[in-house]
Design a protein around this motif. Structure first.
Motif, PDB file in Angstrom:
ATOM      1  N   LEU A 144      55.015  25.958  -3.758  1.00  0.00           N
ATOM      2  CA  LEU A 144      56.255  25.237  -3.275  1.00  0.00           C
ATOM      3  C   LEU A 144      56.305  24.073  -4.426  1.00  0.00           C
ATOM      4  O   LEU A 144      55.274  23.347  -4.570  1.00  0.00           O
ATOM      5  N   PHE A 200      48.364  19.911  -1.528  1.00  0.00           N
ATOM      6  CA  PHE A 200      48.868  19.037  -2.461  1.00  0.00           C
ATOM      7  C   PHE A 200      48.137  19.495  -3.891  1.00  0.00           C
ATOM      8  O   PHE A 200      46.904  19.648  -3.809  1.00  0.00           O
ATOM      9  N   TYR A 245      52.943  22.136  -4.550  1.00  0.00           N
ATOM     10  CA  TYR A 245      51.906  22.333  -3.428  1.00  0.00           C
ATOM     11  C   TYR A 245      51.628  24.040  -3.424  1.00  0.00           C
ATOM     12  O   TYR A 245      52.499  24.593  -4.013  1.00  0.00           O
ATOM     13  N   LEU A 295      50.361  22.961   3.625  1.00  0.00           N
ATOM     14  CA  LEU A 295      50.493  22.858   2.259  1.00  0.00           C
ATOM     15  C   LEU A 295      49.508  22.088   1.638  1.00  0.00           C
ATOM     16  O   LEU A 295      49.263  20.997   2.098  1.00  0.00           O
ATOM     17  N   PHE A 350      62.279  20.509  -0.756  1.00  0.00           N
ATOM     18  CA  PHE A 350      61.626  21.578  -1.474  1.00  0.00           C
ATOM     19  C   PHE A 350      62.306  22.475  -1.733  1.00  0.00           C
ATOM     20  O   PHE A 350      63.502  23.201  -1.160  1.00  0.00           O
ATOM     21  N   GLY A 351      61.909  23.605  -2.823  1.00  0.00           N
ATOM     22  CA  GLY A 351      62.545  24.646  -3.217  1.00  0.00           C
ATOM     23  C   GLY A 351      61.931  25.771  -2.402  1.00  0.00           C
ATOM     24  O   GLY A 351      61.039  25.649  -1.352  1.00  0.00           O
ATOM     25  N   ASP A 411      49.450  12.578 -11.191  1.00  0.00           N
ATOM     26  CA  ASP A 411      48.461  12.447 -10.296  1.00  0.00           C
ATOM     27  C   ASP A 411      47.977  13.896 -10.171  1.00  0.00           C
ATOM     28  O   ASP A 411      48.405  14.832  -9.324  1.00  0.00           O
ATOM     29  N   PRO A 462      56.964   8.911  -3.067  1.00  0.00           N
ATOM     30  CA  PRO A 462      56.027   9.291  -1.753  1.00  0.00           C
ATOM     31  C   PRO A 462      56.419   8.593  -0.585  1.00  0.00           C
ATOM     32  O   PRO A 462      55.581   8.891   0.411  1.00  0.00           O
ATOM     33  N   SER A 463      56.727   7.382  -0.955  1.00  0.00           N
ATOM     34  CA  SER A 463      56.603   6.446   0.247  1.00  0.00           C
ATOM     35  C   SER A 463      57.221   6.704   1.437  1.00  0.00           C
ATOM     36  O   SER A 463      56.688   7.685   2.285  1.00  0.00           O
ATOM     37  N   THR A 464      58.285   6.814   1.895  1.00  0.00           N
ATOM     38  CA  THR A 464      59.119   7.314   3.005  1.00  0.00           C
ATOM     39  C   THR A 464      60.174   8.051   2.644  1.00  0.00           C
ATOM     40  O   THR A 464      61.071   8.658   3.454  1.00  0.00           O
ATOM     41  N   ASP A 465      60.104   8.426   1.188  1.00  0.00           N
ATOM     42  CA  ASP A 465      61.220   9.228   0.757  1.00  0.00           C
ATOM     43  C   ASP A 465      61.423  10.645   1.129  1.00  0.00           C
ATOM     44  O   ASP A 465      60.115  11.115   1.231  1.00  0.00           O
ATOM     45  N   THR A 466      62.539  11.234   1.015  1.00  0.00           N
ATOM     46  CA  THR A 466      62.480  12.467   1.549  1.00  0.00           C
ATOM     47  C   THR A 466      62.139  13.488   0.480  1.00  0.00           C
ATOM     48  O   THR A 466      62.757  13.454  -0.443  1.00  0.00           O
ATOM     49  N   GLN A 467      61.198  14.333   0.706  1.00  0.00           N
ATOM     50  CA  GLN A 467      61.100  15.636  -0.269  1.00  0.00           C
ATOM     51  C   GLN A 467      61.971  16.755   0.068  1.00  0.00           C
ATOM     52  O   GLN A 467      61.889  17.246   1.215  1.00  0.00           O
TER      53      GLN A 467
END
Lengths: 109, 115
Positions: B91, B45, B35, B43, B106-107, B56, B99-104
């Protein structure tokens, strides 16, 4: 133009006050996330809401997803200086999340 | 275990130079995202990698931007012939599945300044 709008853009309050920040869109999201970001760090996920009308509580934070899944609010009760940061909402469209510009909150001791 | 790491933390470059930004995701995470965060903006994408699938690239702003992910782990974002409008915090995030409901996660980001 932003797909997601957040308001207010900036908010400065005294410790102990309550506040609500908003995230609005004309688009429908399959889910919506709230993040908090502190200076020099990446955003940290606070909550994911999925169902229209859903309310989730995380200690002093209450998150609500609008019935039409186009908007959300974050309410903080008795704010503390540790709540200071940039609050970002992100709505999921297809396989990607679209982020709002954020609300920058400052809680003064 | 260690979180997402990014390097360098800060990069100052001259207009027209190429830069490479590195991201080390959390071990075992198959999804990786880049991002861009500009002042006052959310942010933006850029690109998304999922396992061995084709990335993608729909968010890349121009053909000066490219990214690779070698061996399904470390990723490099390259910006060629940098412009002043490329100045931003870049980022990287990773998630266990997608990306469904999974937690991202971040660095801390790389702050790029193009003079």
């Amino acid at each position: 133009t932003q797909l997601l709008e957040q308001s207010p853009q900036f908010l400065s309050i005294q410790e102990g006050e309550n506040l609500t920040v908003y995230c609005n869109s004309s688009s429908v999201f399959s889910s919506l996330q709230w993040y908090r970001q502190e200076p020099g760090e990446g955003p940290v996920l606070l909550v994911t809401v999925v169902t229209g009308g859903e309310v989730k509580k995380l200690k002093r934070l209450t998150f609500q997803f609008g019935d039409a899944r186009k908007d959300s609010s974050l309410h903080i009760t008795a704010a503390q200086p540790g709540d200071t940061g940039l609050y970002l909402c992100a709505g999921r469209i297809d396989q990607n999340f679209v982020f709002g510009p954020g609300t920058r909150l400052s809680v003064l001791p | 275990g260690a979180g997402v790491s990014q390097s360098p933390s800060n990069k100052v470059t001259e207009k027209g130079k190429d830069v490479e930004l590195r991201c080390d995701p959390i071990s075992g995470h198959t999804a990786l995202y880049w991002y861009r965060q500009s002042l006052g903006q959310g942010l933006e994408f850029l690109i998304y990698f999922q396992g061995n699938s084709a990335p993608d690239k729909s968010g890349l702003p121009s053909d000066r931007f490219s990214a690779e992910r070698t061996g399904g782990s470390v990723s490099t974002l390259t910006i060629q012939r940098t412009q002043q409008e490329d100045s931003a915090v870049y980022l990287c995030a990773s998630s266990l599945v997608g990306p469904s409901t999974d937690t991202q996660y971040f660095g801390p980001g790389t702050r790029l300044t193009v003079l």
